[in-house]
Design a protein around this motif. Structure first.
Motif, PDB file in Angstrom:
ATOM      1  N   LYS A   1       7.506  10.237  -9.153  1.00 17.53           N
ATOM      2  CA  LYS A   1       6.499   9.656  -8.268  1.00 17.53           C
ATOM      3  C   LYS A   1       6.691   8.142  -8.082  1.00 17.53           C
ATOM      4  CE  LYS A   1       2.979  12.983  -9.820  1.00 17.53           C
ATOM      5  NZ  LYS A   1       1.671  13.143 -10.490  1.00 17.53           N
ATOM      6  N   LEU A   2       7.596   7.566  -8.869  1.00 19.01           N
ATOM      7  CA  LEU A   2       7.766   6.112  -8.865  1.00 19.01           C
ATOM      8  C   LEU A   2       8.614   5.656  -7.674  1.00 19.01           C
ATOM      9  CD1 LEU A   2       7.261   3.467 -10.463  1.00 19.01           C
ATOM     10  CD2 LEU A   2       9.418   3.886 -11.653  1.00 19.01           C
ATOM     11  N   ASN A   3       8.178   4.556  -7.019  1.00 18.79           N
ATOM     12  CA  ASN A   3       8.948   3.979  -5.912  1.00 18.79           C
ATOM     13  C   ASN A   3       9.892   2.862  -6.359  1.00 18.79           C
ATOM     14  OD1 ASN A   3       5.972   4.517  -4.240  1.00 18.79           O
ATOM     15  ND2 ASN A   3       7.871   5.449  -3.486  1.00 18.79           N
ATOM     16  N   TYR A   4       9.436   2.005  -7.306  1.00 18.89           N
ATOM     17  CA  TYR A   4      10.257   0.868  -7.726  1.00 18.89           C
ATOM     18  C   TYR A   4      10.085   0.591  -9.228  1.00 18.89           C
ATOM     19  CZ  TYR A   4      10.500  -0.264  -2.733  1.00 18.89           C
ATOM     20  OH  TYR A   4      10.714  -0.212  -1.381  1.00 18.89           O
ATOM     21  N   LEU A   5      11.201   0.254  -9.854  1.00 21.56           N
ATOM     22  CA  LEU A   5      11.177  -0.266 -11.215  1.00 21.56           C
ATOM     23  C   LEU A   5      11.484  -1.756 -11.124  1.00 21.56           C
ATOM     24  CD1 LEU A   5      11.199  -0.135 -14.330  1.00 21.56           C
ATOM     25  CD2 LEU A   5      13.602   0.540 -14.211  1.00 21.56           C
ATOM     26  N   VAL A   6      10.507  -2.599 -11.493  1.00 26.43           N
ATOM     27  CA  VAL A   6      10.709  -4.056 -11.485  1.00 26.43           C
ATOM     28  C   VAL A   6      11.278  -4.423 -12.851  1.00 26.43           C
ATOM     29  CG1 VAL A   6       9.667  -6.309 -11.090  1.00 26.43           C
ATOM     30  CG2 VAL A   6       8.719  -4.277  -9.964  1.00 26.43           C
TER      31      VAL A   6
ATOM     32  N   ALA B   1       0.837  -1.208   0.000  1.00 29.38           N
ATOM     33  CA  ALA B   1       0.000   0.000   0.000  1.00 29.38           C
ATOM     34  C   ALA B   1       0.868   1.254   0.000  1.00 29.38           C
ATOM     35  CB  ALA B   1      -0.922  -0.008   1.211  1.00 29.38           C
ATOM     36  N   GLY B   2       0.497   2.197  -0.851  1.00 27.51           N
ATOM     37  CA  GLY B   2       1.235   3.452  -0.933  1.00 27.51           C
ATOM     38  C   GLY B   2       2.466   3.386  -1.807  1.00 27.51           C
ATOM     39  N   GLN B   3       2.788   2.202  -2.339  1.00 31.21           N
ATOM     40  CA  GLN B   3       3.973   2.023  -3.182  1.00 31.21           C
ATOM     41  C   GLN B   3       3.565   1.993  -4.664  1.00 31.21           C
ATOM     42  OE1 GLN B   3       7.114   1.818  -1.683  1.00 31.21           O
ATOM     43  NE2 GLN B   3       5.924   2.267   0.166  1.00 31.21           N
ATOM     44  N   THR B   4       4.409   2.593  -5.504  1.00 31.73           N
ATOM     45  CA  THR B   4       4.120   2.603  -6.949  1.00 31.73           C
ATOM     46  C   THR B   4       5.210   1.834  -7.702  1.00 31.73           C
ATOM     47  OG1 THR B   4       5.289   4.704  -7.195  1.00 31.73           O
ATOM     48  CG2 THR B   4       2.893   4.802  -6.867  1.00 31.73           C
ATOM     49  N   PHE B   5       4.784   1.194  -8.808  1.00 31.69           N
ATOM     50  CA  PHE B   5       5.697   0.313  -9.543  1.00 31.69           C
ATOM     51  C   PHE B   5       5.539   0.508 -11.051  1.00 31.69           C
ATOM     52  CE2 PHE B   5       4.662  -1.616  -5.527  1.00 31.69           C
ATOM     53  CZ  PHE B   5       5.835  -2.237  -5.086  1.00 31.69           C
ATOM     54  N   VAL B   6       6.636   0.305 -11.763  1.00 31.16           N
ATOM     55  CA  VAL B   6       6.626   0.134 -13.218  1.00 31.16           C
ATOM     56  C   VAL B   6       7.304  -1.205 -13.490  1.00 31.16           C
ATOM     57  CG1 VAL B   6       7.697   0.857 -15.404  1.00 31.16           C
ATOM     58  CG2 VAL B   6       6.503   2.522 -13.988  1.00 31.16           C
ATOM     59  N   ILE B   7       6.707  -2.009 -14.379  1.00 32.84           N
ATOM     60  CA  ILE B   7       7.257  -3.327 -14.715  1.00 32.84           C
ATOM     61  C   ILE B   7       7.810  -3.250 -16.131  1.00 32.84           C
ATOM     62  CG2 ILE B   7       6.770  -5.793 -14.918  1.00 32.84           C
ATOM     63  CD1 ILE B   7       4.252  -5.235 -13.166  1.00 32.84           C
ATOM     64  N   SER B   8       9.044  -3.691 -16.313  1.00 32.36           N
ATOM     65  CA  SER B   8       9.659  -3.607 -17.638  1.00 32.36           C
ATOM     66  C   SER B   8      10.562  -4.809 -17.892  1.00 32.36           C
ATOM     67  CB  SER B   8      10.479  -2.320 -17.762  1.00 32.36           C
ATOM     68  OG  SER B   8      11.043  -2.199 -19.042  1.00 32.36           O
ATOM     69  N   GLY B   9      10.569  -5.302 -19.123  1.00 35.05           N
ATOM     70  CA  GLY B   9      11.438  -6.425 -19.491  1.00 35.05           C
ATOM     71  C   GLY B   9      10.691  -7.744 -19.517  1.00 35.05           C
ATOM     72  N   VAL B  10      11.450  -8.823 -19.616  1.00 33.41           N
ATOM     73  CA  VAL B  10      10.909 -10.177 -19.721  1.00 33.41           C
ATOM     74  C   VAL B  10      11.343 -10.972 -18.503  1.00 33.41           C
ATOM     75  CG1 VAL B  10      10.929 -12.297 -21.080  1.00 33.41           C
ATOM     76  CG2 VAL B  10      10.998 -10.081 -22.227  1.00 33.41           C
TER      77      VAL B  10
ATOM     78  N   ILE C   1      15.849  -0.139  -8.456  1.00 33.87           N
ATOM     79  CA  ILE C   1      15.560  -1.123  -9.497  1.00 33.87           C
ATOM     80  C   ILE C   1      15.633  -2.501  -8.859  1.00 33.87           C
ATOM     81  CG2 ILE C   1      16.315  -2.055 -11.728  1.00 33.87           C
ATOM     82  CD1 ILE C   1      17.595   0.722 -12.259  1.00 33.87           C
ATOM     83  N   ILE C   2      14.510  -3.240  -8.910  1.00 30.86           N
ATOM     84  CA  ILE C   2      14.447  -4.541  -8.238  1.00 30.86           C
ATOM     85  C   ILE C   2      14.073  -5.631  -9.239  1.00 30.86           C
ATOM     86  CG2 ILE C   2      13.843  -3.511  -6.013  1.00 30.86           C
ATOM     87  CD1 ILE C   2      10.924  -4.390  -6.547  1.00 30.86           C
ATOM     88  N   THR C   3      14.367  -6.877  -8.878  1.00 29.84           N
ATOM     89  CA  THR C   3      13.988  -8.025  -9.689  1.00 29.84           C
ATOM     90  C   THR C   3      12.617  -8.530  -9.248  1.00 29.84           C
ATOM     91  OG1 THR C   3      14.991  -9.586  -8.159  1.00 29.84           O
ATOM     92  CG2 THR C   3      16.408  -8.697  -9.926  1.00 29.84           C
ATOM     93  N   ASP C   4      12.050  -9.457 -10.005  1.00 25.80           N
ATOM     94  CA  ASP C   4      10.785 -10.052  -9.588  1.00 25.80           C
ATOM     95  C   ASP C   4      10.962 -10.847  -8.293  1.00 25.80           C
ATOM     96  OD1 ASP C   4      12.385 -11.835 -10.986  1.00 25.80           O
ATOM     97  OD2 ASP C   4      10.720 -12.968 -11.826  1.00 25.80           O
ATOM     98  N   ALA C   5      12.155 -11.457  -8.112  1.00 30.20           N
ATOM     99  CA  ALA C   5      12.422 -12.197  -6.878  1.00 30.20           C
ATOM    100  C   ALA C   5      12.432 -11.261  -5.674  1.00 30.20           C
ATOM    101  CB  ALA C   5      13.772 -12.921  -6.989  1.00 30.20           C
TER     102      ALA C   5
END
Length: 671
Positions: free
Chosen positions: A634-639, A598-607, A659-663
């Motif tokens: 405004k972004l908190n994490y790039l997956v 809650a309160g966290q924003t994400f963008v998902i990119s890649g395969v 920048i984080i992984t899916d894991a």
């Protein structure tokens, strides 16, 4: 020639053949015929045999072929997937037979099988369950495409038979039937995409797709033809073929057990013409020694078994006269040149036309009026002009140049940098584009309007009743005129108007696909609809925001920007909005599993290896997180997964966004 010249010749052949291998195995877009490739390969082999000290360490003669794509997990084959030696003449087969007899005597049999023109695959089963499916790759290791292969109906996910080995591999060929290929390729052409040359390319491209749900929509098939096991329960290859058929595997019925090389040659001869009546492509015949014990005794060379060989048919070619070049304009404005030929019999059918693809091909062929041309129909569904017989060219023959203006409306054609196709930009005034767009709009995969077909659209356009998509919804105002037209009875008109009215409930993703934006196919339209939610957000999206959407690359993003920059297109969308079409998706209710994000924003990119981007999106939203359309402060994490766009990475780093992984994302949920 000097040693230096020989060395340069070998290096040039190595470089050229490696590129052809890459085009064939990785890109699935061959740039040379199999026959021409084999000729060059034999030329290299002869030079290397004569000058062994000059053999290049990375020579294609030392490899099975191909390279590994980076999009899938790489798996080492337990039993290498070696290539077969091949030939185009009977004498080589007789010589092969003599070598076999010299090694093991006269008491043996051959199994003859059709050589399917598809993508080689190895299936591993453990305790009766499909464990993994791996492509051939470079012969020693390949790509794990298990998720995609599981979608093929002809491949059993489990083998309940009692006599099945605990662990075994079965090899086969994934292919596409000709009719399915023609249908799907036509849809690709309608989207303004370059058509695949043959069903093999289409099958290969499909198996390498990232989204297994899309693979499931494409009608692939698979023939299985060789069994491997640590303790093989069978003594012969023929016996194993009959057994695996009983286990539920799709095995070709066209194989034959042969006692002599003469029987083999008769089998090859019989399929020289019969092959054209199959529903799928073959490019030759595979000949194998039947006994497994004799196979072991014969052994292997560095890259192929000594107990098997393939005979390859030459592509069917005929000479005929080029009568003229005409041009077809598609609904996206793509202009395709077509060779109109003096009718000639080729591969069992009369050929009157052959594709010329684009301006580059006309230039490559150096076409002149009334040229005598050689036409081929090998793995190609559509006949293709492969070269000109220059000896028969008339001295005064005029050179054929690709036209500069649209053959339908006269507008000057455009050709974008990096593209081979010319386009007519006059999409609002060019008749084939106008009609084609409306035919696409009412089609089954778009609006699926009952009671109206392509011929009806053509008739209504000729009558002056429709010119834009929105005009279809105004046909109710012309009911009297419609009923006075030929083949438009009261019942058919009522059915058509009812179908048009019902189509107003078709969901946004179908409407978006129906608009006919260049490069926006059915799948891409769905991705865009669910990413941007409504047409307004899509219209207002920047280039950077567009490419954050799943499967949206630079070319598609640019096409969307160009489409919405046209005021006429915006006016048409406004008219369709007023008519009542759906231009936003129905938001599905998200059931919260937790509020950890809650309160966290994400963008998902890649395969990603374990999840699709849509699955990761659902995981984030069901735990209280929010998905943003683009990278901003405004972004908190790039997956980030594999093959993420460098511009996104650069922007995230510039804004110091983690920048984080899916894991790592899943670990956040565990904490």
């Amino acid at each position: 020639m000097s040693t230096v010249q020989i060395k340069e010749q070998i290096a040039a052949l190595v470089k050229e053949l490696k590129q052809h291998n890459y085009n064939y195995y990785v890109l699935a877009m061959p740039s040379i015929s199999d026959y021409d490739f084999d000729i060059k390969l034999k030329e290299l082999e002869a030079l290397e045999k004569q000058y062994p000290e000059l053999v290049h360490p990375d020579s294609p003669t030392l490899k099975v072929g191909g390279e590994i794509t980076k999009s899938f997990k790489t798996v080492v084959h337990k039993w290498p997937m070696l290539s077969l030696g091949n030939t185009y003449n009977a004498q080589d087969l007789i010589d092969f037979d003599q070598r076999i007899k010299k090694a093991i005597g006269d008491n043996f049999q051959y199994v003859c099988e059709l050589k399917f023109d598809g993508l080689s695959i190895s299936l591993t089963y453990e305790n009766g369950k499909l464990l993994k499916a791996v492509t051939r790759g470079d012969g020693t290791k390949g790509d794990d495409v298990t998720a995609n292969i599981k979608t093929l109906r002809s491949i059993p996910l489990s083998v309940p038979h009692q006599n099945v080995p605990e662990h075994f591999e079965i090899r086969g060929e994934v292919f596409m039937h000709k009719a399915a290929f023609e249908k799907l390729n036509q849809e690709r052409i309608e989207q303004g995409e370059q058509a695949y040359a043959n069903p093999r390319n289409f099958a290969s491209g499909t198996v390498k797709m990232q989204d297994s749900a899309e693979v499931a929509k494409r009608p692939l098939d698979c023939f299985l033809y060789f069994l491997y096991a640590d303790q093989n329960p069978f003594k012969t290859h023929w016996e194993s073929l009959q057994a695996v058929k009983n286990w539920g595997f799709h095995v070709s019925e066209e194989s034959k057990l042969c006692n002599t090389i003469e029987d083999v040659l008769l089998f090859i001869e019989s399929w020289e013409t019969k092959r054209f009546h199959l529903s799928y492509d073959i490019d030759g015949i595979v000949i194998k020694v039947n006994s497994y014990a004799q196979q072991q005794e014969l052994g292997f060379t560095a890259k192929s078994p000594r107990w098997a060989i393939s005979y390859k048919y030459k592509a069917q070619e005929v000479e005929t006269t080029l009568e003229k070049v005409t041009y077809q304009v598609g609904r996206t404005g793509a202009v395709t040149p077509v060779a109109n030929l003096k009718p000639v019999l080729l591969a069992g059918t009369t050929v009157k036309r052959a594709t010329l693809h684009n301006a580059n091909e006309i230039s490559r062929l150096d076409l002149h009026e009334n040229d005598t041309v050689l036409v081929e129909k090998g793995g190609e569904i559509i006949p293709k002009v492969i070269r000109v017989n220059l000896e028969k060219r008339k001295a005064d023959a005029a050179k054929i140049n690709y036209l500069e203006n649209c053959p339908e409306c006269g507008t000057q054609l455009i050709r974008k940098e990096g593209e081979a196709v010319h386009y007519c930009p006059n999409d609002e005034g060019c008749p084939p584009q106008i009609v084609g767009k409306m035919q696409h709009f009412i089609s089954r995969k778009a609006m699926n309007i009952d009671g109206i077909g392509s011929e009806t659209i053509e008739a209504l356009y000729q009558k002056g009743l429709i010119r834009h998509i929105s005009d279809i919804y105004l046909l109710k105002n012309h009911e009297t005129t419609l009923k006075s037209m030929d083949r438009f009875g009261e019942k058919s008109v009522n059915n058509m108007l009812d179908g048009i009215e019902r189509s107003k409930q078709v969901p946004f993703e179908k409407v978006l696909f129906g608009l006919g934006i260049r490069y926006i196919g059915e799948t891409v339209a769905k991705k865009l609809a669910f990413h941007f939610k409504n047409i307004q957000a899509l219209q207002n999206a920047s280039f950077e925001e567009l490419i954050t959407a799943d499967e949206i690359g630079e070319r598609i993003a640019q096409s969307i920007l160009e489409y919405f920059a046209d005021e006429k297109h915006q006016q048409e969308i406004n008219r369709l909005k007023e008519i009542g079409l759906q231009f936003e998706i129905e938001e599905k209710e998200v059931i919260l599993q937790s509020s950890k994000l809650a309160g966290q924003t994400f963008v998902i990119s890649g395969v990603f290896e374990q999840y699709s981007r849509d699955e990761l999106k659902d995981i984030i939203e069901s735990n209280g997180g929010k998905i943003l359309s683009g990278i901003s402060g405004k972004l908190n994490y790039l997956v980030a997964g594999d093959n993420m766009g460098p511009s996104k990475l650069e922007k995230a780093n510039k804004l110091n966004i983690p920048i984080i992984t899916d894991a790592a994302l899943l670990k956040m949920l565990e904490e």
